[in-house]
Design an enzyme around this catalytic site. Structure first.
Site, mmCIF file in Angstrom:
data_model
loop_
_atom_site.group_PDB
_atom_site.id
_atom_site.type_symbol
_atom_site.label_atom_id
_atom_site.label_comp_id
_atom_site.label_asym_id
_atom_site.label_seq_id
_atom_site.Cartn_x
_atom_site.Cartn_y
_atom_site.Cartn_z
ATOM 1 N N GLY A 150 0.836 -1.103 -0.049
ATOM 2 C CA GLY A 150 0.068 0.023 0.102
ATOM 3 C C GLY A 150 0.862 1.306 0.067
ATOM 4 O O GLY A 150 1.682 1.536 0.848
ATOM 5 N N SER A 151 0.603 2.092 -1.034
ATOM 6 C CA SER A 151 1.453 3.319 -1.190
ATOM 7 C C SER A 151 0.962 4.464 -2.035
ATOM 8 O O SER A 151 -0.240 4.076 -2.476
ATOM 9 C CB SER A 151 2.831 2.940 -1.253
ATOM 10 O OG SER A 151 2.611 1.819 -2.350
ATOM 11 N N ARG A 152 1.986 4.940 -2.583
ATOM 12 C CA ARG A 152 1.548 5.934 -3.659
ATOM 13 C C ARG A 152 2.697 6.333 -4.508
ATOM 14 O O ARG A 152 3.854 6.337 -4.081
ATOM 15 C CB ARG A 152 1.150 7.338 -2.891
ATOM 16 C CG ARG A 152 0.683 8.502 -3.773
ATOM 17 C CD ARG A 152 0.200 9.830 -2.921
ATOM 18 N NE ARG A 152 0.850 10.962 -3.252
ATOM 19 C CZ ARG A 152 0.787 11.886 -2.604
ATOM 20 N NH1 ARG A 152 0.365 11.904 -1.102
ATOM 21 N NH2 ARG A 152 1.652 12.995 -2.841
#
Length: 245
Positions: free
Chosen positions: A203-205
């Protein structure tokens, strides 16, 4: 009777669906999850074991590494990540990518792509060129969907210079669950658009910075596919509008 011409063969052959493989980085996690599931199922509880089967399947799916078909074009900028476009904003370039030989303009259009724990997490090069700079910055692990995550969170900046001299920067940002940013390339490496360049666990960007005179060909709320979705074309600003429905 004159001979009958046979129809030309198709330019593109038929492509069959292929189940995505697991990236080598994720195999140890998949094996570990499967081993723990086996122990719990055989030594503790069948019910808990079946619950862990779901966790094991999720781990395998998280590290899936599907084949992507990248459109070719000297001026095309493709998405570096799968996910949801949550922000498009005019911002100064990150200090780590700023400089006369890097991102020299005062402002760039930043397109932010948020990856949930259900998205593919392999990151890909937005353009073909040479990796001029990689800068890792330790930091916090706040929600990657927040604007301040680009300044507060653990992150890694990458700068790629195309053959025409255009510099495209992008940033891998860790999030609430993400605790490790991995890079598959080094400074000086030559990459192709759509090539696998990194991975962020859980999970990240990813932010991509568009140069002056270049507007996004995507909208907030749209989903992108790493290595396939065209985010922008250098020197073109379509000034798109859209409706969520």
């Amino acid at each position: 009777m004159p001979p009958v011409d046979k129809p030309d063969s198709p330019i593109t052959p038929t492509v069959r669906y292929r189940f995505p493989s697991i990236h080598p980085e994720g195999r140890k996690f998949a094996v570990g999850a499967a081993f723990i599931t086996f122990l719990v199922y055989t030594l503790a509880s069948h019910f808990a074991g079946w619950l862990l089967v779901g966790v094991t399947i999720w781990v395998i799916a998280f590290f899936r590494d599907p084949v992507r078909t990248t459109p070719r074009g000297d001026k095309l900028i493709v998405a570096p990540a799968d996910g949801l476009i949550t922000m498009i904003a005019r911002v100064p370039p990150p200090p780590e990518l700023r400089g006369d030989d890097a991102l020299a303009d005062p402002e760039y259009t930043r397109v932010s792509i948020f990856m949930s724990v259900f998205d593919v997490h392999i990151n890909r090069a937005p353009i073909s060129g040479r990796v001029r700079r990689i800068a890792y910055v330790p930091g916090k692990f706040v929600n990657a969907d927040l604007d301040k995550a680009s300044e507060d969170n653990e992150r890694q900046h990458v700068l790629v210079e195309g053959s025409d001299g255009v510099m495209i920067g992008f940033t891998q940002i860790a999030g609430l669950v993400a605790r490790r940013i991995l890079s598959f390339v080094r400074e000086g490496d030559v990459v192709e658009a759509g090539q696998r360049v990194g991975l962020i666990r859980f999970g990240s960007r990813v932010d991509v910075f568009l140069p002056a005179g270049t507007g996004p060909q995507v909208l907030v709320g749209q989903r992108t596919i790493a290595g396939e979705t065209v985010v922008a074309e250098v020197g073109t600003d379509p000034n798109l509008t859209g409706t969520s429905q």
